[in-house]
Design an enzyme around this catalytic site. Sequence first.
Site, PDB file in Angstrom:
ATOM      1  N   ARG A  23      -6.754 -14.334  -2.999  1.00  0.00           N
ATOM      2  CA  ARG A  23      -5.470 -14.771  -2.428  1.00  0.00           C
ATOM      3  C   ARG A  23      -5.508 -14.969  -0.906  1.00  0.00           C
ATOM      4  O   ARG A  23      -4.484 -15.217  -0.286  1.00  0.00           O
ATOM      5  CB  ARG A  23      -4.382 -13.742  -2.794  1.00  0.00           C
ATOM      6  CG  ARG A  23      -4.026 -13.800  -4.266  1.00  0.00           C
ATOM      7  CD  ARG A  23      -3.399 -12.535  -4.806  1.00  0.00           C
ATOM      8  NE  ARG A  23      -3.117 -12.668  -6.239  1.00  0.00           N
ATOM      9  CZ  ARG A  23      -4.037 -12.546  -7.207  1.00  0.00           C
ATOM     10  NH1 ARG A  23      -5.311 -12.270  -6.904  1.00  0.00           N
ATOM     11  NH2 ARG A  23      -3.702 -12.720  -8.471  1.00  0.00           N
ATOM     12  N   PHE A  43       7.185 -12.069   4.802  1.00  0.00           N
ATOM     13  CA  PHE A  43       6.377 -11.024   4.167  1.00  0.00           C
ATOM     14  C   PHE A  43       5.048 -11.625   3.690  1.00  0.00           C
ATOM     15  O   PHE A  43       5.004 -12.286   2.652  1.00  0.00           O
ATOM     16  CB  PHE A  43       7.172 -10.450   2.989  1.00  0.00           C
ATOM     17  CG  PHE A  43       6.552  -9.269   2.321  1.00  0.00           C
ATOM     18  CD1 PHE A  43       6.597  -8.016   2.916  1.00  0.00           C
ATOM     19  CD2 PHE A  43       5.956  -9.385   1.072  1.00  0.00           C
ATOM     20  CE1 PHE A  43       6.053  -6.907   2.285  1.00  0.00           C
ATOM     21  CE2 PHE A  43       5.404  -8.280   0.435  1.00  0.00           C
ATOM     22  CZ  PHE A  43       5.451  -7.044   1.039  1.00  0.00           C
ATOM     23  N   TRP A  78      -6.059  -2.813   8.846  1.00  0.00           N
ATOM     24  CA  TRP A  78      -6.668  -2.321   7.597  1.00  0.00           C
ATOM     25  C   TRP A  78      -7.114  -3.509   6.765  1.00  0.00           C
ATOM     26  O   TRP A  78      -6.427  -4.540   6.703  1.00  0.00           O
ATOM     27  CB  TRP A  78      -5.662  -1.487   6.794  1.00  0.00           C
ATOM     28  CG  TRP A  78      -5.864  -0.003   6.965  1.00  0.00           C
ATOM     29  CD1 TRP A  78      -5.515   0.731   8.055  1.00  0.00           C
ATOM     30  CD2 TRP A  78      -6.468   0.890   6.029  1.00  0.00           C
ATOM     31  NE1 TRP A  78      -5.848   2.037   7.855  1.00  0.00           N
ATOM     32  CE2 TRP A  78      -6.430   2.177   6.623  1.00  0.00           C
ATOM     33  CE3 TRP A  78      -7.008   0.745   4.755  1.00  0.00           C
ATOM     34  CZ2 TRP A  78      -6.926   3.293   5.983  1.00  0.00           C
ATOM     35  CZ3 TRP A  78      -7.498   1.858   4.115  1.00  0.00           C
ATOM     36  CH2 TRP A  78      -7.468   3.127   4.723  1.00  0.00           C
ATOM     37  N   HIS A 108      -0.827   6.752  -2.463  1.00  0.00           N
ATOM     38  CA  HIS A 108      -0.596   6.199  -1.124  1.00  0.00           C
ATOM     39  C   HIS A 108      -0.191   4.728  -1.199  1.00  0.00           C
ATOM     40  O   HIS A 108       0.716   4.271  -0.500  1.00  0.00           O
ATOM     41  CB  HIS A 108      -1.881   6.354  -0.298  1.00  0.00           C
ATOM     42  CG  HIS A 108      -1.630   6.672   1.126  1.00  0.00           C
ATOM     43  ND1 HIS A 108      -1.546   7.936   1.618  1.00  0.00           N
ATOM     44  CD2 HIS A 108      -1.417   5.858   2.186  1.00  0.00           C
ATOM     45  CE1 HIS A 108      -1.311   7.909   2.912  1.00  0.00           C
ATOM     46  NE2 HIS A 108      -1.223   6.656   3.277  1.00  0.00           N
ATOM     47  N   GLU A 163      -7.145   5.631  -5.163  1.00  0.00           N
ATOM     48  CA  GLU A 163      -7.065   6.588  -6.275  1.00  0.00           C
ATOM     49  C   GLU A 163      -5.791   7.428  -6.235  1.00  0.00           C
ATOM     50  O   GLU A 163      -5.507   8.162  -7.179  1.00  0.00           O
ATOM     51  CB  GLU A 163      -8.288   7.511  -6.221  1.00  0.00           C
ATOM     52  CG  GLU A 163      -9.576   6.751  -6.556  1.00  0.00           C
ATOM     53  CD  GLU A 163     -10.804   7.632  -6.463  1.00  0.00           C
ATOM     54  OE1 GLU A 163     -10.672   8.826  -6.121  1.00  0.00           O
ATOM     55  OE2 GLU A 163     -11.891   7.109  -6.723  1.00  0.00           O
TER      56      GLU A 163
END
Length: 162
Positions: A135, A121, A31, A96, A93
């Site tokens: 970042r 992490f 993703w 999730h 929005e």
Amino acid sequence: MSTALNNLSQHDASNIPDGSPFKISIVVSEWNSMISSSLTKGAVDTLIDAGVYQNNIKVYKVPGSFELIYGAKKAQHQKPDAVIAVGSIIRGETKHFDFICQAVSHGIKDLNIQSDIPVIFCVLTDNNLQQAQDRSGGKHGNKGIDAALAALKMANFRSQIL
Ligand code: DLZ
């Protein structure tokens, strides 16, 4: 939390462990792949600069950040010296975002409690794409670099107290 003063990307080269003894696995979420691949590149380049051999770096892909938990657990089974979980979660929005952020951070924390192999992490949790870009090679550095340094330090730490 991260500021210009504690951005690990501006690291002290004399304080980085020699990576040549170590095997590092990287598990990457597909993703927001532009972001996660920049983070991965930052991590891999940093590991190689520190002396980790290319064939001792394994990169595995999983569909989304939620799957990083299972992916990191499976990567641990291969007995690397450390695992880096890489992902980019961007607020949408709905709720999730909150569920995935919570699940991934708790899941990776649990792996660190349950297993002897540290899991780092490297999951960005941003409000928008710009923050993620900043970042992952932008004005706030590349958190993949920080994660690689953390992995080397934890691999070294583990080797000293095994
Ligand atoms: C479903 C979803 C959403 C909405 N957003 C992200 C995201 O910003 N970053 C990310 O890594 N993954 C996202 N996912 C996918 C979930 O992590 C997971 O892959 C699916 O819910 C399937 O379990």
